[in-house]
Structure formats: C-alpha cells, structure tokens
Write a protein that holds these residues in place. Structure first.
Motif, PDB file in Angstrom:
ATOM      1  N   ILE A   1      19.255  32.480  11.233  1.00  0.00           N
ATOM      2  CA  ILE A   1      19.006  33.933  10.810  1.00  0.00           C
ATOM      3  C   ILE A   1      18.366  33.835  12.892  1.00  0.00           C
ATOM      4  CG2 ILE A   1      17.855  35.335  10.303  1.00  0.00           C
ATOM      5  CD1 ILE A   1      18.326  34.001   7.499  1.00  0.00           C
ATOM      6  N   THR A   2      17.634  33.034  12.901  1.00  0.00           N
ATOM      7  CA  THR A   2      16.893  33.525  14.766  1.00  0.00           C
ATOM      8  C   THR A   2      17.783  33.334  15.868  1.00  0.00           C
ATOM      9  OG1 THR A   2      14.811  32.273  13.002  1.00  0.00           O
ATOM     10  CG2 THR A   2      14.686  32.380  16.007  1.00  0.00           C
ATOM     11  N   TYR A   3      18.731  32.095  15.139  1.00  0.00           N
ATOM     12  CA  TYR A   3      19.800  32.182  16.611  1.00  0.00           C
ATOM     13  C   TYR A   3      20.691  33.311  16.824  1.00  0.00           C
ATOM     14  CZ  TYR A   3      23.402  30.045  19.953  1.00  0.00           C
ATOM     15  OH  TYR A   3      24.044  30.423  20.898  1.00  0.00           O
ATOM     16  N   THR A   4      21.276  33.920  16.297  1.00  0.00           N
ATOM     17  CA  THR A   4      21.546  34.919  15.812  1.00  0.00           C
ATOM     18  C   THR A   4      20.742  36.315  16.258  1.00  0.00           C
ATOM     19  OG1 THR A   4      22.870  34.469  13.822  1.00  0.00           O
ATOM     20  CG2 THR A   4      23.443  37.023  14.106  1.00  0.00           C
ATOM     21  N   ALA A   5      20.346  36.205  16.245  1.00  0.00           N
ATOM     22  CA  ALA A   5      18.666  37.147  16.438  1.00  0.00           C
ATOM     23  C   ALA A   5      19.180  37.215  18.357  1.00  0.00           C
ATOM     24  CB  ALA A   5      17.502  37.474  15.671  1.00  0.00           C
ATOM     25  N   PHE A   6      18.630  35.681  18.405  1.00  0.00           N
ATOM     26  CA  PHE A   6      18.276  35.625  20.392  1.00  0.00           C
ATOM     27  C   PHE A   6      19.346  36.115  20.991  1.00  0.00           C
ATOM     28  CE2 PHE A   6      19.312  32.981  23.433  1.00  0.00           C
ATOM     29  CZ  PHE A   6      18.533  32.355  23.821  1.00  0.00           C
ATOM     30  N   VAL A   7      20.631  35.641  20.462  1.00  0.00           N
ATOM     31  CA  VAL A   7      21.922  36.161  21.173  1.00  0.00           C
ATOM     32  C   VAL A   7      22.205  37.858  20.662  1.00  0.00           C
ATOM     33  CG1 VAL A   7      24.612  35.854  20.476  1.00  0.00           C
ATOM     34  CG2 VAL A   7      23.318  33.903  20.161  1.00  0.00           C
ATOM     35  N   GLY A   8      21.752  37.703  19.498  1.00  0.00           N
ATOM     36  CA  GLY A   8      22.156  39.410  19.667  1.00  0.00           C
ATOM     37  C   GLY A   8      22.055  40.601  21.282  1.00  0.00           C
ATOM     38  N   LEU A   9      20.095  39.986  20.875  1.00  0.00           N
ATOM     39  CA  LEU A   9      19.230  40.535  21.784  1.00  0.00           C
ATOM     40  C   LEU A   9      19.531  40.219  23.370  1.00  0.00           C
ATOM     41  CD1 LEU A   9      15.840  39.742  20.123  1.00  0.00           C
ATOM     42  CD2 LEU A   9      16.881  42.058  21.039  1.00  0.00           C
ATOM     43  N   ALA A  10      19.839  39.146  23.478  1.00  0.00           N
ATOM     44  CA  ALA A  10      20.273  38.970  25.227  1.00  0.00           C
ATOM     45  C   ALA A  10      22.078  39.546  25.017  1.00  0.00           C
ATOM     46  CB  ALA A  10      20.985  37.148  25.211  1.00  0.00           C
ATOM     47  N   ALA A  11      23.029  39.953  24.442  1.00  0.00           N
ATOM     48  CA  ALA A  11      23.911  40.264  24.705  1.00  0.00           C
ATOM     49  C   ALA A  11      23.482  41.686  24.981  1.00  0.00           C
ATOM     50  CB  ALA A  11      24.506  40.179  22.842  1.00  0.00           C
ATOM     51  N   LEU A  12      22.583  42.612  24.144  1.00  0.00           N
ATOM     52  CA  LEU A  12      22.129  44.196  24.866  1.00  0.00           C
ATOM     53  C   LEU A  12      21.642  43.924  25.807  1.00  0.00           C
ATOM     54  CD1 LEU A  12      21.516  46.708  22.726  1.00  0.00           C
ATOM     55  CD2 LEU A  12      19.102  45.641  22.423  1.00  0.00           C
ATOM     56  N   ALA A  13      21.144  42.240  26.367  1.00  0.00           N
ATOM     57  CA  ALA A  13      20.354  42.822  27.404  1.00  0.00           C
ATOM     58  C   ALA A  13      21.058  42.940  28.407  1.00  0.00           C
ATOM     59  CB  ALA A  13      19.356  41.571  27.401  1.00  0.00           C
ATOM     60  N   HIS A  14      22.299  41.796  28.192  1.00  0.00           N
ATOM     61  CA  HIS A  14      23.689  42.128  29.383  1.00  0.00           C
ATOM     62  C   HIS A  14      23.933  43.199  29.127  1.00  0.00           C
ATOM     63  CE1 HIS A  14      22.494  37.812  28.925  1.00  0.00           C
ATOM     64  NE2 HIS A  14      23.137  37.503  30.015  1.00  0.00           N
TER      65      HIS A  14
END
Lengths: 41, 53
Positions: free
Chosen positions: A18-31
């Motif tokens: 869960i935490t890793y998916t949130a991290f990747v999601g936020l990073a994708a949004l930032a990019h």
C-alpha cells in the motif's frame, strides 16, 4: 528464518504494498506536473 | 541445492520478509531510497534543463 512468523510477514507485506503504491503514485503525479510545467521531452 | 522449490512471484513476494527482517531493515531500505532520490534529483537538476522556480 529471521524471527518473523508467516502471519507477520504477510501483514507487513500488505502494508508495504500500500505504502509503496502511494509513493509511486505521488512520484508519478509530481513527474506529470513537471512535464506539464516544463516539458523535457 | 537445486531441490529447493522456486518461488512463484508475485504470490510469494511476502516471503522476502521471512528473510529480510523489516524491524532491522525497513529504515535502512527507506534511507537507501532517499539517498537514490536525492542523488537523481541532484544530477537531473545539474543538467540545466530545469531552473528551480
């Protein structure tokens, strides 16, 4: 193996996913925001 | 050695935590990720494609 029971390992892994998916999601949004604001390709 | 069952991933992914104990290694893993993130940001910002602000 290292002291964790199967139950604990499965519980930890569920939270880790869960935490890793949130991290990747936020990073994708930032990019995407950088891409929108300042395209590098 | 070859009679050890091969894992089938991602179903068996959780077994990594039977080997790598998160109470010991979770923070070192997160610090390693932070180090990589900071390094990549530093390198990319030095490319000159972006100006901060």
């Amino acid at each position: 193996m290292n002291g964790l029971t199967e139950q604990q390992a499965k519980e930890f892994h569920a939270q880790f996913k869960i935490t890793y998916t949130a991290f990747v999601g936020l990073a994708a949004l930032a990019h995407l925001m950088v891409l929108a604001n300042n395209p590098w390709f | 050695m070859s009679d050890i069952a091969k894992p089938s991933n991602p179903n068996d992914d959780w077994k990594i935590w039977m080997v790598v104990n998160p109470s010991t290694w979770l923070m070192p893993i997160l610090f390693a990720v932070l180090l990589i993130v900071l390094t990549v940001h530093t390198v990319v910002l030095q490319l000159g494609w972006f100006t901060w602000g």
